[in-house]
Every structure is written in C-alpha cells, then in structure tokens.
Design a protein around this motif. Structure first.
Motif, PDB file in Angstrom:
ATOM      1  N   HIS A 206       0.928  -1.463   0.099  1.00  0.00           N
ATOM      2  CA  HIS A 206      -0.026  -0.016  -0.039  1.00  0.00           C
ATOM      3  C   HIS A 206       1.004   1.285  -0.019  1.00  0.00           C
ATOM      4  CE1 HIS A 206      -3.153   2.796   0.895  1.00  0.00           C
ATOM      5  NE2 HIS A 206      -4.168   1.831   0.953  1.00  0.00           N
ATOM      6  N   ASP A 207       0.389   2.228  -0.525  1.00  0.00           N
ATOM      7  CA  ASP A 207       0.947   3.594  -0.794  1.00  0.00           C
ATOM      8  C   ASP A 207       1.013   3.998   0.530  1.00  0.00           C
ATOM      9  OD1 ASP A 207       1.578   6.357  -0.950  1.00  0.00           O
ATOM     10  OD2 ASP A 207      -0.138   6.751  -2.264  1.00  0.00           O
ATOM     11  N   ALA A 208       2.338   4.486   1.025  1.00  0.00           N
ATOM     12  CA  ALA A 208       2.405   5.205   2.374  1.00  0.00           C
ATOM     13  C   ALA A 208       3.282   6.368   2.443  1.00  0.00           C
ATOM     14  CB  ALA A 208       2.840   4.234   3.413  1.00  0.00           C
ATOM     15  N   THR A 209       3.178   7.417   1.377  1.00  0.00           N
ATOM     16  CA  THR A 209       4.136   8.357   1.186  1.00  0.00           C
ATOM     17  C   THR A 209       4.343   9.094   2.075  1.00  0.00           C
ATOM     18  OG1 THR A 209       3.108   8.273  -1.033  1.00  0.00           O
ATOM     19  CG2 THR A 209       4.417  10.241  -0.436  1.00  0.00           C
ATOM     20  N   PHE A 210       3.469   9.420   2.993  1.00  0.00           N
ATOM     21  CA  PHE A 210       3.548  10.348   4.132  1.00  0.00           C
ATOM     22  C   PHE A 210       3.356   9.685   5.466  1.00  0.00           C
ATOM     23  CE2 PHE A 210       2.265  12.893   0.444  1.00  0.00           C
ATOM     24  CZ  PHE A 210       3.347  13.893   0.500  1.00  0.00           C
ATOM     25  N   GLU A 214       1.449  14.525   8.171  1.00  0.00           N
ATOM     26  CA  GLU A 214       1.298  15.142   6.824  1.00  0.00           C
ATOM     27  C   GLU A 214      -0.034  14.591   6.189  1.00  0.00           C
ATOM     28  OE1 GLU A 214       3.052  17.519   5.355  1.00  0.00           O
ATOM     29  OE2 GLU A 214       4.505  17.643   7.228  1.00  0.00           O
ATOM     30  N   ARG A 215      -1.090  14.539   6.976  1.00  0.00           N
ATOM     31  CA  ARG A 215      -2.335  13.992   6.505  1.00  0.00           C
ATOM     32  C   ARG A 215      -2.971  14.743   5.213  1.00  0.00           C
ATOM     33  NH1 ARG A 215      -6.944  10.186   9.554  1.00  0.00           N
ATOM     34  NH2 ARG A 215      -8.295  10.231   7.869  1.00  0.00           N
ATOM     35  N   ALA A 226       0.905   6.387   6.296  1.00  0.00           N
ATOM     36  CA  ALA A 226       0.975   4.937   7.029  1.00  0.00           C
ATOM     37  C   ALA A 226      -0.370   4.415   7.626  1.00  0.00           C
ATOM     38  CB  ALA A 226       2.247   4.728   7.672  1.00  0.00           C
ATOM     39  N   GLY A 227      -0.637   5.360   8.331  1.00  0.00           N
ATOM     40  CA  GLY A 227      -1.639   5.042   9.201  1.00  0.00           C
ATOM     41  C   GLY A 227      -3.173   4.477   8.491  1.00  0.00           C
ATOM     42  N   GLN A 228      -3.202   5.467   7.404  1.00  0.00           N
ATOM     43  CA  GLN A 228      -4.408   5.309   6.573  1.00  0.00           C
ATOM     44  C   GLN A 228      -4.194   3.707   5.744  1.00  0.00           C
ATOM     45  OE1 GLN A 228      -4.053   8.775   4.199  1.00  0.00           O
ATOM     46  NE2 GLN A 228      -5.782   9.586   5.147  1.00  0.00           N
ATOM     47  N   ALA A 229      -2.812   3.365   5.466  1.00  0.00           N
ATOM     48  CA  ALA A 229      -2.618   2.215   4.773  1.00  0.00           C
ATOM     49  C   ALA A 229      -2.701   1.096   5.912  1.00  0.00           C
ATOM     50  CB  ALA A 229      -1.241   2.073   4.538  1.00  0.00           C
ATOM     51  N   ALA A 230      -2.579   1.158   7.114  1.00  0.00           N
ATOM     52  CA  ALA A 230      -2.853   0.312   8.243  1.00  0.00           C
ATOM     53  C   ALA A 230      -4.379   0.000   8.184  1.00  0.00           C
ATOM     54  CB  ALA A 230      -2.103   0.650   9.465  1.00  0.00           C
ATOM     55  N   ILE A 231      -4.937   1.188   8.229  1.00  0.00           N
ATOM     56  CA  ILE A 231      -6.778   1.072   8.229  1.00  0.00           C
ATOM     57  C   ILE A 231      -7.077   0.225   7.125  1.00  0.00           C
ATOM     58  CG2 ILE A 231      -8.869   2.295   8.153  1.00  0.00           C
ATOM     59  CD1 ILE A 231      -7.392   4.566   9.510  1.00  0.00           C
ATOM     60  N   VAL A 244       4.837   1.067   1.089  1.00  0.00           N
ATOM     61  CA  VAL A 244       6.057   1.502   0.071  1.00  0.00           C
ATOM     62  C   VAL A 244       5.639   3.046  -0.446  1.00  0.00           C
ATOM     63  CG1 VAL A 244       6.021  -0.776  -0.912  1.00  0.00           C
ATOM     64  CG2 VAL A 244       4.182   0.782  -1.869  1.00  0.00           C
ATOM     65  N   HIS A 245       6.337   3.141  -1.304  1.00  0.00           N
ATOM     66  CA  HIS A 245       6.599   4.803  -1.843  1.00  0.00           C
ATOM     67  C   HIS A 245       6.661   5.873  -0.767  1.00  0.00           C
ATOM     68  CE1 HIS A 245       4.949   8.142  -4.538  1.00  0.00           C
ATOM     69  NE2 HIS A 245       5.239   7.157  -5.648  1.00  0.00           N
ATOM     70  N   ILE A 246       7.640   5.699   0.063  1.00  0.00           N
ATOM     71  CA  ILE A 246       7.851   6.594   1.087  1.00  0.00           C
ATOM     72  C   ILE A 246       8.455   7.538   0.637  1.00  0.00           C
ATOM     73  CG2 ILE A 246       8.996   6.828   3.276  1.00  0.00           C
ATOM     74  CD1 ILE A 246       6.761   4.509   3.435  1.00  0.00           C
ATOM     75  N   SER A 247       8.251   8.890   0.927  1.00  0.00           N
ATOM     76  CA  SER A 247       8.678   9.949   0.419  1.00  0.00           C
ATOM     77  C   SER A 247      10.214  10.220   0.840  1.00  0.00           C
ATOM     78  CB  SER A 247       7.923  11.411   1.017  1.00  0.00           C
ATOM     79  OG  SER A 247       8.671  12.438   0.642  1.00  0.00           O
ATOM     80  N   SER A 248      10.933  10.701  -0.175  1.00  0.00           N
ATOM     81  CA  SER A 248      12.429  10.684   0.148  1.00  0.00           C
ATOM     82  C   SER A 248      12.788  12.026   1.205  1.00  0.00           C
ATOM     83  CB  SER A 248      13.088  11.402  -1.163  1.00  0.00           C
ATOM     84  OG  SER A 248      12.644  12.502  -1.697  1.00  0.00           O
TER      85      SER A 248
END
Length: 283
Positions: A206-210, A214-215, A226-231, A244-248
């Motif tokens: 799942h995308d977890a860029t922020f 930073e919601r 990350a929290g939204q991906a966990a939900i 994945v897709h964690i912001s640099s």
C-alpha cells in the motif's frame, strides 16, 4: 515484480527498473507489464526495458496492460523502435475485469490518484482439499495410482470382498483451500470502498508516502499516510502489510511504523528496493 511459478509479472516500470532487475539478476523474461497510471515515475522504464529485451533476442510477445492511452503508448514505442524483434500486445484496463493466467488471475480496481489509476489484485485459483489417505484405505482403495485419480477429481471403482464399490473424490478430499492473494495499490488516496475480491490477502502493498502528521498534504496530492494504509489492511483483513512509496523527505520510518501500529496488529514491512518477500500458503 511478482514471480509465480514460471511467470514473471511487472507492476509499474519506473525509470531505473532494468538496472534494479540487473542488480538482483532476475533476467528480462517478463511475461506481462501492468501500469497503474500515466505518471512518468511509473512507466518511463518501459522504453529502455523493451529495447533491452530486443537486444537479448526476445521473440515471444509481451503483454502491456494500462489505463486509457495504452494503445497510443504502444504505438509510440513501435514508431521509435521499428526493429523490435517481438510483438507488443496492448490491453486497456477495466475496473473489476478478470485477466486470466494459468492458475491465477489479476483483477484491476480503480484507485484515487487524481487521474485514471488502478491497483491490482493477484489471486490464485482455489486449491484442492487435503487427501485423507487413511479414509481412502478404509474404503478399500489400495495405495497407488487410484490415489492420484481421486486427487485429480476422478471417481474410481474398486472391488472389495467380491463387490464393486464406487468411491468419489468428496469422500476422501477435504474442503477446497484458497490460493495466495497479493494486492498492490499503486499511488492512491485511501479507498472509500474496497472490492469484495480484496478481502483476506496474504500481502497488501500500500502507498504510504507520508506519515500521519502530513495527512492534509497527502490528501492534496492524492497519496496515503502510513496510518491510512494500516486502516486499509484492517478493512481488507490482510495478513501482512508492506508500506511503500515513502517520500524521500523522510530519513527515518519511525513515525510511519508508529502510525501503522496504532491501527494494525499484523506484520508490517518496509521493503527496500530489490527486497524479496516469500509468500507461503496459509495451510
């Protein structure tokens, strides 16, 4: 990239895809490429990868699946490299369609990224139940070829005490068992509703860029925290969650881990590039 049996599928193909494939020595025998959306970091690698396949003497067709304009992209590839040694087959994705392979299927589903975009569910066919050897013997089936026929779903006839007896597979086979299931969301905001086929995955990527701080920013740019991906992992009953897709911008994933664990109690993974994850059968 997912390898299942002899098949290799590539989900998105960024600019450095073939360099990463060379690093982990996967080779370039890709059977199909699925593009989630037409942002450059998800498809620019196709051009170089296909050319490398041609240099390596590929002759078999390759299938490219993508949103609208996939036919235009393939047409451009053909115009730029008219000497490719193999055919390119273009297929436009449709929400919920079943793309069949040998023993499994890939199901695209619509995501929320500010443009036409898709995630993908790879789900294997149902497996036969376990064979009850003791029960088969008690029914008069001798160990040997008849065991195999029953496991293949055939009805067999045996003679015991001078009488013929018919034994059916349901008498010696347990309940069918599910195959493995992997979900890849691509880039997306949290989904409002998941397709029924998404339930019970072995791995949700799942995308977890922020992180959750930073919601608002995530929402503005059509990504997830990350929290939204966990939900999402909880909502779909995922056995494992890969963020994945964690912001640099982040030098540490500590906040992501904390945010995810607040909602999801299963195993949480932060795979680096080229990380290999084995997905066993549940039973």
């Amino acid at each position: 990239m997912i390898r299942r049996g002899s098949d290799t599928l590539l989900f998105d193909c960024g600019e450095g895809a073939q360099q990463q494939m060379m690093r982990v020595r996967t080779g370039f025998t890709v059977d199909a490429i699925f593009i989630s959306h037409w942002h450059a970091d998800h498809y620019l690698g196709i051009f170089g990868l296909l050319e490398t396949m041609g240099f390596n003497g590929r002759r078999d067709p390759i299938r490219l699946y993508g949103p609208r304009r996939i036919h235009e992209i393939v047409s451009i590839i053909r115009q730029l490299n008219q000497r490719l040694s193999f055919p390119i087959e273009a297929y436009e994705l449709s929400d919920g369609e079943e793309i069949l392979f040998d023993g499994y299927q890939v199901i695209p589903f619509a995501t929320r990224h500010g443009c036409e975009s898709f995630g993908f569910i790879l789900v294997e066919d149902v497996r036969p139940g376990r064979f009850d050897r003791e029960e088969a013997i008690s029914l008069g089936i001798p160990p040997g070829p008849l065991f195999g026929r029953l496991q293949r779903g055939e009805t067999v006839t045996v003679t015991t005490c001078g009488e013929e007896k018919i034994v059916t597979p349901d008498q010696v086979m347990g309940s069918p068992r599910p195959g493995r299931k992997v979900i890849y969301t691509g880039d997306t905001r949290p989904l409002r509703e998941w397709p029924d086929t998404a339930s019970g995955s072995d791995l949700l990527i799942h995308d977890a860029t922020f992180d959750d701080q930073e919601r608002e920013r995530a929402d503005e740019v059509f990504h997830s925290t990350a929290g939204q991906a966990a939900i999402a992992a909880v909502e779909t009953g995922a056995a494992r969650l890969a963020l994945v897709h964690i912001s640099s911008r982040y030098t540490s994933t500590a906040n992501h881990i904390q945010d995810a664990k607040r909602h999801y109690q299963g195993e949480i993974l932060f795979p680096n590039d080229c990380t290999m994850i084995e997905i066993p059968f549940r039973d």
